[in-house]
Scaffold this motif. Structure first.
Motif, PDB file in Angstrom:
ATOM      1  N   ARG A  39       0.833  -1.215   0.000  1.00  0.00           N
ATOM      2  CA  ARG A  39       0.000   0.000   0.000  1.00  0.00           C
ATOM      3  C   ARG A  39       0.859   1.253   0.000  1.00  0.00           C
ATOM      4  O   ARG A  39       0.592   2.202  -0.744  1.00  0.00           O
ATOM      5  N   ALA A  40       1.874   1.268   0.844  1.00  0.00           N
ATOM      6  CA  ALA A  40       2.744   2.437   0.936  1.00  0.00           C
ATOM      7  C   ALA A  40       3.448   2.697  -0.391  1.00  0.00           C
ATOM      8  O   ALA A  40       3.490   3.839  -0.866  1.00  0.00           O
ATOM      9  N   ARG A  41       3.977   1.658  -1.011  1.00  0.00           N
ATOM     10  CA  ARG A  41       4.655   1.851  -2.299  1.00  0.00           C
ATOM     11  C   ARG A  41       3.662   2.322  -3.357  1.00  0.00           C
ATOM     12  O   ARG A  41       3.986   3.186  -4.171  1.00  0.00           O
ATOM     13  N   GLY A  42       2.454   1.775  -3.329  1.00  0.00           N
ATOM     14  CA  GLY A  42       1.422   2.205  -4.271  1.00  0.00           C
ATOM     15  C   GLY A  42       1.045   3.661  -4.117  1.00  0.00           C
ATOM     16  O   GLY A  42       0.624   4.316  -5.070  1.00  0.00           O
ATOM     17  N   LEU A  43       1.213   4.179  -2.897  1.00  0.00           N
ATOM     18  CA  LEU A  43       0.925   5.590  -2.624  1.00  0.00           C
ATOM     19  C   LEU A  43       2.148   6.478  -2.807  1.00  0.00           C
ATOM     20  O   LEU A  43       2.094   7.671  -2.523  1.00  0.00           O
ATOM     21  N   GLY A  44       3.246   5.890  -3.268  1.00  0.00           N
ATOM     22  CA  GLY A  44       4.439   6.675  -3.574  1.00  0.00           C
ATOM     23  C   GLY A  44       5.426   6.838  -2.435  1.00  0.00           C
ATOM     24  O   GLY A  44       6.331   7.662  -2.521  1.00  0.00           O
ATOM     25  N   TRP A  45       5.276   6.082  -1.362  1.00  0.00           N
ATOM     26  CA  TRP A  45       6.228   6.178  -0.251  1.00  0.00           C
ATOM     27  C   TRP A  45       7.584   5.665  -0.697  1.00  0.00           C
ATOM     28  O   TRP A  45       7.691   4.705  -1.464  1.00  0.00           O
ATOM     29  N   SER A  46       8.626   6.286  -0.190  1.00  0.00           N
ATOM     30  CA  SER A  46       9.984   5.820  -0.460  1.00  0.00           C
ATOM     31  C   SER A  46      10.303   4.621   0.426  1.00  0.00           C
ATOM     32  O   SER A  46       9.648   4.385   1.451  1.00  0.00           O
ATOM     33  N   TRP A  47      11.346   3.890   0.038  1.00  0.00           N
ATOM     34  CA  TRP A  47      11.788   2.777   0.877  1.00  0.00           C
ATOM     35  C   TRP A  47      12.229   3.289   2.248  1.00  0.00           C
ATOM     36  O   TRP A  47      12.033   2.613   3.261  1.00  0.00           O
ATOM     37  N   ASP A  52      11.473   3.554   8.049  1.00  0.00           N
ATOM     38  CA  ASP A  52      11.290   4.327   9.283  1.00  0.00           C
ATOM     39  C   ASP A  52      10.036   3.865  10.026  1.00  0.00           C
ATOM     40  O   ASP A  52      10.053   3.726  11.255  1.00  0.00           O
ATOM     41  N   GLY A  53       8.969   3.609   9.302  1.00  0.00           N
ATOM     42  CA  GLY A  53       7.736   3.148   9.918  1.00  0.00           C
ATOM     43  C   GLY A  53       7.869   1.777  10.563  1.00  0.00           C
ATOM     44  O   GLY A  53       7.220   1.494  11.568  1.00  0.00           O
ATOM     45  N   LEU A  54       8.715   0.945   9.982  1.00  0.00           N
ATOM     46  CA  LEU A  54       8.915  -0.407  10.513  1.00  0.00           C
ATOM     47  C   LEU A  54      10.045  -0.475  11.538  1.00  0.00           C
ATOM     48  O   LEU A  54      10.220  -1.497  12.190  1.00  0.00           O
ATOM     49  N   GLY A  55      10.831   0.593  11.628  1.00  0.00           N
ATOM     50  CA  GLY A  55      11.950   0.593  12.572  1.00  0.00           C
ATOM     51  C   GLY A  55      13.110  -0.273  12.127  1.00  0.00           C
ATOM     52  O   GLY A  55      13.801  -0.863  12.954  1.00  0.00           O
ATOM     53  N   ARG A  58      16.609   0.925   5.533  1.00  0.00           N
ATOM     54  CA  ARG A  58      16.067   0.961   4.171  1.00  0.00           C
ATOM     55  C   ARG A  58      16.502  -0.287   3.405  1.00  0.00           C
ATOM     56  O   ARG A  58      15.730  -0.894   2.670  1.00  0.00           O
ATOM     57  N   GLN A  59      17.750  -0.679   3.603  1.00  0.00           N
ATOM     58  CA  GLN A  59      18.266  -1.858   2.912  1.00  0.00           C
ATOM     59  C   GLN A  59      17.501  -3.118   3.322  1.00  0.00           C
ATOM     60  O   GLN A  59      17.204  -3.965   2.480  1.00  0.00           O
ATOM     61  N   ALA A  60      17.187  -3.233   4.616  1.00  0.00           N
ATOM     62  CA  ALA A  60      16.480  -4.426   5.099  1.00  0.00           C
ATOM     63  C   ALA A  60      15.081  -4.529   4.489  1.00  0.00           C
ATOM     64  O   ALA A  60      14.668  -5.605   4.047  1.00  0.00           O
ATOM     65  N   HIS A  65      11.232  -6.863   0.599  1.00  0.00           N
ATOM     66  CA  HIS A  65      10.029  -6.615  -0.203  1.00  0.00           C
ATOM     67  C   HIS A  65      10.301  -6.127  -1.620  1.00  0.00           C
ATOM     68  O   HIS A  65       9.385  -6.085  -2.422  1.00  0.00           O
ATOM     69  N   GLY A  66      11.524  -5.723  -1.919  1.00  0.00           N
ATOM     70  CA  GLY A  66      11.819  -5.084  -3.190  1.00  0.00           C
ATOM     71  C   GLY A  66      11.560  -5.956  -4.406  1.00  0.00           C
ATOM     72  O   GLY A  66      11.087  -5.481  -5.430  1.00  0.00           O
TER      73      GLY A  66
END
Length: 69
Positions: A39-47, A52-55, A58-60, A65-66
């Motif tokens: 959902r976040a990627r579909g809304l244009g959120w960056s990795w 940050d939201g998952l704590g 970015r690499q993890a 999920h990439g």
């Protein structure tokens, strides 16, 4: 089994039932994480925003999920 029942079983006195409940909760959390990352990627959120939201780093989050997205 509902989430509330799983939580009760995970905290209960029977280790066998508790461990099965922990596994089920872990599986549920993984499915929910995948749903929200999609959902976040579909809304244009960056990795980075997702990480940050998952704590996590970015690499993890990108490694986990990439490929799917």
């Amino acid at each position: 089994m509902t989430e509330q029942t799983l939580v009760g079983a995970a905290a209960g006195d029977d280790p066998g039932e508790g461990l099965r409940a922990v596994r089920a909760l872990r599986d549920l959390a993984d499915r929910l994480e995948t749903l929200q990352v999609e959902r976040a990627r579909g809304l244009g959120w960056s990795w980075q925003e997702i990480a940050d939201g998952l704590g996590v780093s970015r690499q993890a989050v990108h490694k986990k999920h990439g490929r799917r997205l």
